[in-house]
Design a protein around this motif. Structure first.
Motif, mmCIF file in Angstrom:
data_model
loop_
_atom_site.group_PDB
_atom_site.id
_atom_site.type_symbol
_atom_site.label_atom_id
_atom_site.label_comp_id
_atom_site.label_asym_id
_atom_site.label_seq_id
_atom_site.Cartn_x
_atom_site.Cartn_y
_atom_site.Cartn_z
ATOM 1 N N CYS A 134 80.383 -21.076 15.214
ATOM 2 C CA CYS A 134 79.928 -20.710 13.828
ATOM 3 C C CYS A 134 81.651 -20.858 13.980
ATOM 4 N N ARG A 155 79.205 -26.757 11.726
ATOM 5 C CA ARG A 155 79.043 -25.033 12.183
ATOM 6 C C ARG A 155 77.125 -25.353 11.632
ATOM 7 N N VAL A 181 78.541 -17.711 7.363
ATOM 8 C CA VAL A 181 77.916 -18.787 9.339
ATOM 9 C C VAL A 181 79.562 -17.906 9.953
#
Length: 476
Positions: free
Chosen positions: A297, A305, A229
């Motif tokens: 992110c 996240r 991510v």
């Protein structure tokens, strides 16, 4: 720079059954590879990565000649048998439109070669940083969504029993087909991860690429999906700014793009970080959603996240907001969206965009078969959209309930001939219109006073989707 360790001599390959997985994967003879690449002719080199050179070639699969990208392990590479067999084993059991397909492999003496489907538009990195390709904001958004779908598939294990952590997400590992649809590539550093476990293990040797590397992973070695991510967040920033993940043109003490942009966001200096070519194209609302999800992110705490599903929802919302900005009759949409919210049951607490969000919608090439369904639309009862997955799974009737087949003329009447006054949305398949049908007979009616509200999605002639996606939606 990509860094990893492996030992080409001591690594033991998986068993043949493990390598083959659930999908066919050809084992090519070395002579076939030599023929396909004209003895590794340098004129056929189309790329070079941490594993080695990539050649464009034509290879025989069954009775067909197929264009392929042929990746040959470099004897000087710091990758080796571990990465080679990881890629073969992982990609053999995965199939998704937004993943590059592995056609086969060759293991001959010291030669280790991977054969993939050929991506004519190369890598996202090349278009952003080398070729200077004009890329509209809409195209960039769609590329991000496509790559996000591929990564979401890896993480959730859809269609397989386990998930996969990629470990090397970057713009050079996002390839583009002839229709500019994005596909995740290079799973040589990937790690199979049970989907019910937040983390898999602690890496003794950290692997990845500088600029995309999650600082928490670098510090702790803890292997989780959230390191992908973080890297995907850096890719989002690359797409927005057209700057490399490590860029020496940035401030002297901030060559890392992630840190540089986070500082600019704190300063409220957002407009100046956007690629000059697209500054006049971006809707402020679309930009806000996009930057917010990219920033999330990159959160220092991996637990804060978002998941890839949440990221996809935000990117789809950014695309819808951009569409609203681009369409001259934006006022119509706002009015109709408001009407639909009023029609929804009180139990529905989502956003209007949630109704149309489809994380698995394909971006496949428009088929000539679509000519047979240009006058076809699909109608969905809005009330059914409020059902939770658990409710659907627990309802024996829902799986066996037959769908209503509407006449095209009835849908024209229900939507007042697809009136712009009733336009409520747009996606990869086409345009969505509000309509009303009788609750019992499903015949077209004038308003919600006489029947139930439905959303009618009509295939657009310039869509990249077609008959296959239409039939998949109905079947699923």
């Amino acid at each position: 720079m990509t860094f990893s360790t492996s030992d080409r001599e001591e690594y033991t390959p998986p068993s043949s059954s493990s390598v083959q997985g659930s999908q066919p994967c050809c084992r090519f003879e070395f002579d076939e590879i030599l023929l396909a690449t004209k003895n590794f002719n340098e004129s056929l080199v189309i790329g070079h990565g941490g594993f080695g050179k990539v050649y464009k070639g034509i290879i025989m699969i069954g009775s067909s000649l197929v264009k392929a990208a042929i990746k040959r392990l470099d004897s000087m590479s710091n990758q080796g048998a571990a990465e080679f067999w990881a890629e073969v084993e992982t990609l053999s059991m995965l199939r998704h439109f937004n993943l590059v397909s592995l056609l086969g492999y060759c293991n001959h003496e010291r030669e280790m070669i991977l054969v993939y489907e050929y991506m004519p538009n190369g890598t996202l990195a090349d278009h952003l940083h080398k070729l200077g390709t004009p890329l509209s904001w809409l195209r960039r958004l769609k590329i991000c969504i496509g790559a996000g779908r591929g990564l979401h598939y890896l993480h959730t294990g859809t269609g397989i029993k386990v998930g996969v952590i990629h470990r090397d997400i970057k713009s050079s590992n996002i390839l583009l087909n002839e229709s500019w649809a994005a596909k995740i590539a290079d799973l040589g550093l990937s790690k199979i991860s049970p989907i019910n476990q937040p983390s898999t293990c602690v890496d003794k040797i950290v692997k990845g690429t500088f600029g995309y590397l999650d600082p928490d992973y670098y510090a702790t070695g803890m292997l989780t999906r959230k390191l992908d991510v973080y890297a995907f967040g850096v890719v989002l920033l690359e797409v927005l700014c057209r700057k490399r993940a490590v860029d020496r043109s940035l401030d002297e003490d901030q060559w890392g793009l992630a840190i540089w942009i986070q500082e600019r966001i704190k300063e409220g200096n957002l407009r100046h970080i956007i690629d000059y070519d697209i500054r006049g194209q971006i809707s402020p609302e679309s930009l806000k959603v996009f930057v917010r999800v990219a920033e999330r992110c990159l959160h220092s705490n991996p637990k804060q996240r978002p998941t890839m599903a949440e990221i996809l929802l935000s990117l789809e919302s950014a695309l819808i907001l951009q569409d609203k900005f681009n369409i001259p009759f934006e006022g119509f949409r706002k009015t109709i969206s408001g009407r639909i919210v009023d029609l929804l049951p009180c139990s529905f607490k989502g956003k209007i965009s949630d109704i149309y969000y489809d994380p698995y919608r394909s971006e496949s090439k428009f088929s000539s078969d679509c000519k047979t369904i240009n006058e076809t639309a699909v109608s969905t009862d809005l009330a059914d959209n409020t059902l939770l997955p658990e409710t659907i799974e627990n309802s024996a009737d829902s799986r066996n309930r037959s769908l209503v087949i509407f006449e095209f003329d009835d849908l024209k009447k229900a939507t007042r001939n697809f009136s712009l006054d009733l336009f409520i949305g747009r996606g990869g398949f086409g345009y969505v219109f509000l309509g009303w049908v009788d609750t019992n007979t499903h015949a077209p009616v004038e308003s919600s006073d006489d029947g139930v509200a439905v959303a009618v999605k009509r295939l657009s002639i310039d869509s990249l989707q077609g008959l296959e996606e239409w039939q998949s939606s109905i079947t699923i």
